[in-house]
Design an enzyme around this catalytic site. Sequence first.
Site, PDB file in Angstrom:
ATOM      1  N   THR A 370       0.932  -1.193  -0.080  1.00 61.87           N
ATOM      2  CA  THR A 370       0.035   0.059   0.060  1.00 61.87           C
ATOM      3  C   THR A 370       0.819   1.185  -0.009  1.00 61.87           C
ATOM      4  OG1 THR A 370      -1.809  -1.051   1.123  1.00 61.87           O
ATOM      5  CG2 THR A 370      -1.934   1.150   1.366  1.00 61.87           C
ATOM      6  N   ASN A 390      -2.657  -4.650  -2.522  1.00 54.54           N
ATOM      7  CA  ASN A 390      -2.560  -5.501  -1.015  1.00 54.54           C
ATOM      8  C   ASN A 390      -1.207  -5.913  -0.934  1.00 54.54           C
ATOM      9  OD1 ASN A 390      -3.740  -6.800   0.930  1.00 54.54           O
ATOM     10  ND2 ASN A 390      -4.290  -8.416  -0.026  1.00 54.54           N
TER      11      ASN A 390
END
Length: 577
Positions: A370, A390
């Site tokens: 992220t 992710n």
Amino acid sequence: MKPFLSLLFVLLLPFAACARDVRPTDMPPGHAVASAHALATEAGMDVLRDGGNAFDAAIAVSAVLSVVEPISSGIGGGGFFLLHDAATGKDVFIDARETSPASATPDRYLTDNGEFDRDRAENGPWAAGIPGLPAAFVHLADRYGSMPLSRTLAPAIRIAREGFPVYGRIERGYRARAAVMERYPGTREVFLANGVPPKEGDLLRQPDLARTLELLAEKGYDGFYRGEVADKLIAGVNAEGGQWNATELASYEVKEREPIRFRYRDWDIVTAPPPSSGGIALAQMLQILSGWNLAELDEVQRTHLVVESMRRAFRDRTFYLGDPDFVKVPQRLLTSPDYAAGLRATINPAKATPSDLLSGAPTPLESDETTHFSIIDAQGNRVAGTQTVNLLFGSGLIPPGTGVLLNNEMDDFALKPGTPNAFGVMGFEANAPEPGKRMLSSMTPTFMVSPQRVAVLGTPGGSRIITMVLLGILGYDAGLDAQAVTALPRYHHQWMPDVIGAESDTFTPEVAEGLRALGHQLNLPGDTAAGGRGSSHVWGNFQTVSWDRIDGTLEAGSDPRNPVGRAMVEPAKAAAR
Ligand code: GLY
């Protein structure tokens, strides 16, 4: 906490508490941008210099991060954008989280023996949700920006086509994910273009991604979600055994949501609502902590109370949170000061509460990847953006001819209730997958607003995002500058496992001993007492900007843990060339 920062914290707290009796300035004196990559920060600053606003700059920064940090985020993933529109005075939360494809029913994630199929949940076509970031660019440009996408996406298109120098994190991340990424021809075409894996200093070129971004700039939403690119995305996913269809791509939409707001001391905190779990947890933790004057406490006592607030907020996170369009989230109750007061009353200032005395089930952890960026412009507009694919390089799958590395956000759903996810923790019903549903997130883009100061903040880091943002807020409240806030040492408790994790050197031996004496378990580097793993690495990649309305100054801070990040401030004159 490192001794010098700890001392600074204590010395500055009393000053932070007294309001200065000076008229606030109306507008920031220029622009400030902080992001996890210098090329992204420069692209945002360049848009601002050309007369764009913070929303235009956000598109430029987000798109360049998508090109230069494929390890963390991209147009094959999603994100959240918290906006402050100075013209209307409104704050709005743009939810561009991925959605579950209709085919992704829970039974798809089971092996023939009925076991949870971890490979399917994390790698390849079944791991990917329908991407949201391209729709966010279009939405931001149409509703809030002042420039066409052809201008704001231009830096990302150029960098994708011409290439950018590979840095250490990409080389190491690729090594960790090579076996999965090299399964897919479209991914090999990008990452093995030179016949060998990307190496620090090499140029990584992504010509197909450049073309996809160009189509997005030319045709808007239809450039990605319908037509040529959509056809290739579907073909690439389905060729690997997945089942995407044109309708679910063509019907993806971003949602505008009301942010969560609450008071902490002099601050109005504006932050992420569900499907983020971050804002509700922040509201609980800070409203619990508002019952004490942290400035008066020694470090052991302060850390104890912060940890106890974390423990309680993370316990609640487990039960109630999911996509608010699908499940009823008791947000008013969970964010109310009265509820926080009730939780505060259960804290013993002299003793840790064993987590198993608080009922519930363990909390999911999302990944460390992220990325985050923060922007303020000279008109007073603000953007806090957090975006993700992710895990490292998402699903590893690039549908051929698109350059779009797809996310593996499906693992943020509770795919098999009762079975631990990638991080060894259980799922729960509110977050079970359903067609079109958004998976729970920890991404917590946040604003802090007081009569004296405005700050924009956020970080990656999975469920630790929430506690890192908490520590950042406490740092600003203590009067730290933006750069010092990014450098604060970090610790985390998430109820289960019942242990305080921390970065190396966060606690002195005396503070660690003091916390143990209160009954806390610590998982520190080299510490075998709490499971033996310790935390030998650093966490997060905090990016923040702030405006002092009294002094009329702007600051920007980029996490010193990340050598390629960059924070820039420019006065309005230089900005308006
Ligand atoms: N996938 C990380 C998060 O959304 O929190």
